[in-house]
Design an enzyme around this catalytic site. Structure first.
Site, mmCIF file in Angstrom:
data_model
loop_
_atom_site.group_PDB
_atom_site.id
_atom_site.type_symbol
_atom_site.label_atom_id
_atom_site.label_comp_id
_atom_site.label_asym_id
_atom_site.label_seq_id
_atom_site.Cartn_x
_atom_site.Cartn_y
_atom_site.Cartn_z
ATOM 1 N N HIS A 269 46.656 -109.413 6.801
ATOM 2 C CA HIS A 269 46.682 -110.031 8.134
ATOM 3 C C HIS A 269 47.621 -111.241 8.132
ATOM 4 C CE1 HIS A 269 43.583 -107.500 9.925
ATOM 5 N NE2 HIS A 269 42.919 -107.588 8.784
ATOM 6 N N ASP A 332 40.127 -109.212 3.833
ATOM 7 C CA ASP A 332 39.842 -107.875 4.354
ATOM 8 C C ASP A 332 41.121 -107.087 4.619
ATOM 9 O OD1 ASP A 332 40.379 -109.725 6.501
ATOM 10 O OD2 ASP A 332 39.837 -108.129 7.900
ATOM 11 N N GLU A 333 40.978 -105.763 4.608
ATOM 12 C CA GLU A 333 41.999 -104.829 5.082
ATOM 13 C C GLU A 333 43.387 -105.120 4.506
ATOM 14 O OE1 GLU A 333 40.178 -103.405 9.342
ATOM 15 O OE2 GLU A 333 41.431 -105.193 9.358
ATOM 16 N N ALA A 334 43.422 -105.451 3.218
ATOM 17 C CA ALA A 334 44.695 -105.726 2.560
ATOM 18 C C ALA A 334 45.224 -104.418 1.970
ATOM 19 C CB ALA A 334 44.527 -106.788 1.478
#
EC number: 3.2.1.52
Length: 761
Positions: A269, A332-334
């Site tokens: 992000h 998160d969401e890497a």
């Protein structure tokens, strides 16, 4: 209220309050324990721990003075909030009126308070600032419920079951003004919530001023929203908070018992930061306009020493602005594709003796966590950080269900429950036409109220690591402040009830009895909450020459209706009416109308019109209610669509006498970072250059009964009405509606479907 005039009063002038001998327990049960002799304690929100009724009433007609201990600056600021929230309505004239004293007492648990109310006055006793504030909030609730007349004498001993009672506000995707954030803090404080997790940076925007790196806001705070091919460009979107504004908001929140937990997301992000400082990324070019996309981006911070030092410099400024104990560092969401493709990163993993890219992320997160710990702070991150072996001091926020919290607690980490979709308030609350966009899949008020915050899978010792709960308001599809309020409340009210009491509840009517006065008292503070939970849905279909009407409302509430302004009738089952007609419907609570209800005008030609929200998507892969990208200002259409499988089902269409079908269709940009999932989006081959909608009978492999070419809509950035004849059909059938295309950009979406009866010539 001019509260400063009363602050010199010493504690020796405390009013006489009812003693323990006069108090009468209202009930031993939690629900009834909140009921005083007059029932006014039902107005306290969330449900208080224990209430005892006493004799008499406190007369408020002459006003009330809030008296803080001499020299207690924090208590004085707390006292001033009562005057702000009541706009001086209770200010005593000429020194008259009763007094509410704020009093410190050692030995009380954090955030707990005792509120004593008697005929001569009232007193809030607590050890800490939050306890004093919550006692004042409860008194405010009682005073406003009585409209300033009187409050029944009583003693309230109260405190929260959970220490972390939070809401996450996403200001990175859509920016909210400082004025709005302060209002949001007031609404949280009135619910005795105590953590504002502030999502200040993400791929789409960097909203916090960092003096060491001015391009973070100079470049990273701006984007131009995506539009469908050929649509007029939308104006640039820009916004960030100066450090002065942030410090003001932090102070404002602290006076209301709220710690702000800022988030700087690492290593994913990160696009807004990498756009500003490309050297922090992996050297992968960023196509222009990518920052206007939604989804999970592949751009990550690199693991170079210079980048980690820059992140520590950013965190140092964050620490200076936000004095709270906890800093969120994301995790998160890497997506690790760019790390896997980088020879330098792979060499670093090998040189450090790490197992894989997850371990590299864990090393980065651990370094930042130790940096924070060295500065007296605690790091918290999303549950993916458990994959990288971070220090036990790092707390875990479980968003992929509750499993992350369970794993964290068993490993000795503190944890906060914030699961998707249960507590994700960007999900829609209902399928009412006119409700704002959001994620598909309804998260109802009743479901939030029923959420259990203490996982049964954990032992009593392990449960001590569960700090509390948090609801998240992601704003990819929440464009305005008004919509933010609509999506947050009253579901955040239900979360506050769960967090304060420590358990979920299925007694929905009892909750609504407490909720309605709470929402009424917050409207003067600027809150306009959603009423979707208690607004009935009106569904109609043909029944010969008449209309069959079915009503439904969430939570099993009783419903009444009227036809053409006639007398109210109880709704027990679907009914038929002559057309044209106007049907009004409303839910009931304890026999009284709840909200304003809803009205629908029925015409013979409109009985088989369906808004897209009354349709179903075929596969439910990624259901969204998306807003049109046109016009730049003013109302826009909204479409229910599965972005990975644009396909709709119209259930139970009656085809007797139907001659034509009309679709209202619009086009949307495919601005979604979905990785390889994009390659799996397939369409039937177009028969015309622009493609066409196809209507199939019974299922999506059934015969095509209508084809609507898209050519007339291609040059229209708004909604286009397409009409085509329908193959002669009788009886009741489901319809499958899809379109042909060579790719997903643009997405075509349905706003309305009408089945028509062409008049014979």
């Amino acid at each position: 209220m001019a509260l400063g005039r009363s602050l010199s009063c010493a504690l020796a002038c405390l009013i006489a309050l009812p003693g323990a001998g006069e108090a009468q327990p209202a009930s031993a049960t939690p629900a009834a324990a909140t009921v005083s002799a007059t029932g006014q304690s039902q107005e306290i929100f969330p449900t208080p721990r224990h209430v005892e009724a006493a004799k008499g009433h406190l007369d408020l007609t002459a006003g009330i003075r809030i008296v803080a201990p001499p020299g207690d600056a924090a208590a004085s600021r707390i006292a001033g909030i009562f005057g702000q929230w009541t706009a001086g309505r209770f200010e005593p004239a000429g020194g008259a009126g009763a007094a509410l004293h704020l009093q410190r007492a050692d030995g009380m648990a954090p955030e707990t308070y005792r509120l004593d109310i008697g005929p001569a006055g009232a007193r809030v006793t607590a050890s800490d600032d939050r306890g004093l504030f919550y006692g004042l909030v409860s008194f405010w609730q009682l005073a406003t419920a009585s409209e300033g007349r009187s409050i029944a004498a009583q003693r309230i001993d109260d405190g929260p079951a959970l220490g972390w009672r939070g809401a996450m506000l996403d200001s990175a995707r859509h920016f909210q003004s400082p004025r709005y954030v302060r209002s949001f803090i007031d609404w949280m404080a009135a619910h005795k919530l105590n953590r504002l997790h502030w999502h200040l940076v993400d791929d789409q925007g960097w909203r916090i001023e960092i003096k060491a790196f001015p391009k973070l806001t100079g470049i990273g705070a701006a984007r131009r929203p995506a539009t469908a091919p050929g649509a007029p460009p939308l104006p640039e979107y820009r916004g960030f908070y100066t450090q002065a504004e942030l410090r003001d908001i932090v102070s404002y929140a602290a006076d209301r018992g709220i710690e702000i937990v800022p988030e700087i997301d690492v290593p994913g992000h990160a696009l807004s930061a990498i756009r500003a400082y490309p050297e922090w990324g992996m050297g992968v070019p960023v196509p222009p306009g990518t920052e206007a996309d939604w989804g999970v981006f592949p751009w990550l911070y690199n693991s170079d020493a210079a980048t980690l030092a820059a992140l520590e410099t950013i965190l140092a400024e964050v620490i200076d602005i936000f004095p709270g104990r906890t800093i969120h560092i994301g995790g998160d969401e890497a997506v690790k594709d760019q790390w896997r493709a980088s020879s330098a990163t792979q060499a670093r993993i090998a040189a450090l003796g790490l197992k894989d890219e997850n371990a590299l992320q864990g090393r980065m997160m651990s370094r930042l966590a130790r940096f924070l710990e060295a500065h007296g702070r605690t790091a918290i991150g999303w549950d993916e950080i458990l994959e990288g072996d971070v220090p036990q001091s790092v707390a875990v926020m479980s968003w992929r269900g509750i499993d992350g919290a369970i794993e964290a607690a068993r490993k000795g980490h503190d944890a906060v429950l914030s699961p998707s979709p249960d507590l994700y308030l960007d999900h829609i609350q209902a399928q009412h036409p006119g409700d704002p966009p959001g994620r598909g899949g309804i998260i109802s008020l009743a479901s939030v109220l029923a959420f259990e915050p203490r996982p049964a899978e954990l032992s009593p010792t392990e449960r001590t690591h569960i700090l509390g709960v948090q609801a998240n308001i992601w704003t990819e599809h929440i464009r305005t402040e008004e919509r933010t309020s609509f999506m947050a409340f009253p579901r955040l009210s239900a979360l506050a009830e769960v967090a304060w009491t420590g358990h979920g509840s299925k007694d929905y009517p009892a909750f609504l009895r407490r909720l309605m006065p709470q929402l009424d008292r917050l409207r003067p503070l600027g809150l306009e909450p959603s009423s979707s939970a208690w607004t009935p849905a009106i569904a109609v279909e043909p029944a010969g020459a008449r209309a069959r009407v079915a009503l439904s409302v969430q939570g099993g509430l009783p419903v009444q209706y009227s036809v053409d302004g006639g007398p109210p009738l109880p709704y027990n089952a679907p009914f038929t009416v002559d057309v044209p007609a106007e049907v009004a419907a409303w839910a009931l609570l304890d026999g009284r109308k709840l909200g304003v209800g809803t009205t629908r005008r029925l015409t013979a030609g409109g009985l088989q019109r369906r808004d897209s929200r009354a349709l179903e998507t075929c596969q439910h892969k990624v259901d969204l209610v998306l807003e049109d990208d046109f016009p730049a200002a003013g109302p826009r259409a909204a479409f229910l669509i599965d972005i990975l499988e644009p396909c709709w089902i119209y259930r139970g269409a009656m085809f007797d006498k139907v001659t034509d079908i009309e679709l209202g269709v619009g086009q949307l940009p495919f601005n979604f970072q979905v990785g390889k999932d994009r390659d799996a989006i397939h369409f039937r081959t177009p028969k015309t250059p622009a493609g066409e909608f196809e209507v199939r009978l019974d299922d999506c492999d059934g015969p095509v009964i209508a084809t609507l070419p898209l050519a007339p809509a291609v040059s229209n950035p708004g909604v286009t009405r397409l009409t085509a004849p329908v193959a002669p059909t009788t009886g009741r059938h489901d319809l499958c509606l899809t379109y042909t295309a060579t790719g997903p950009d643009p997405l075509w979406a349905i706003e309305t479907v009408d089945l028509l009866q062409r008049e014979p010539r």
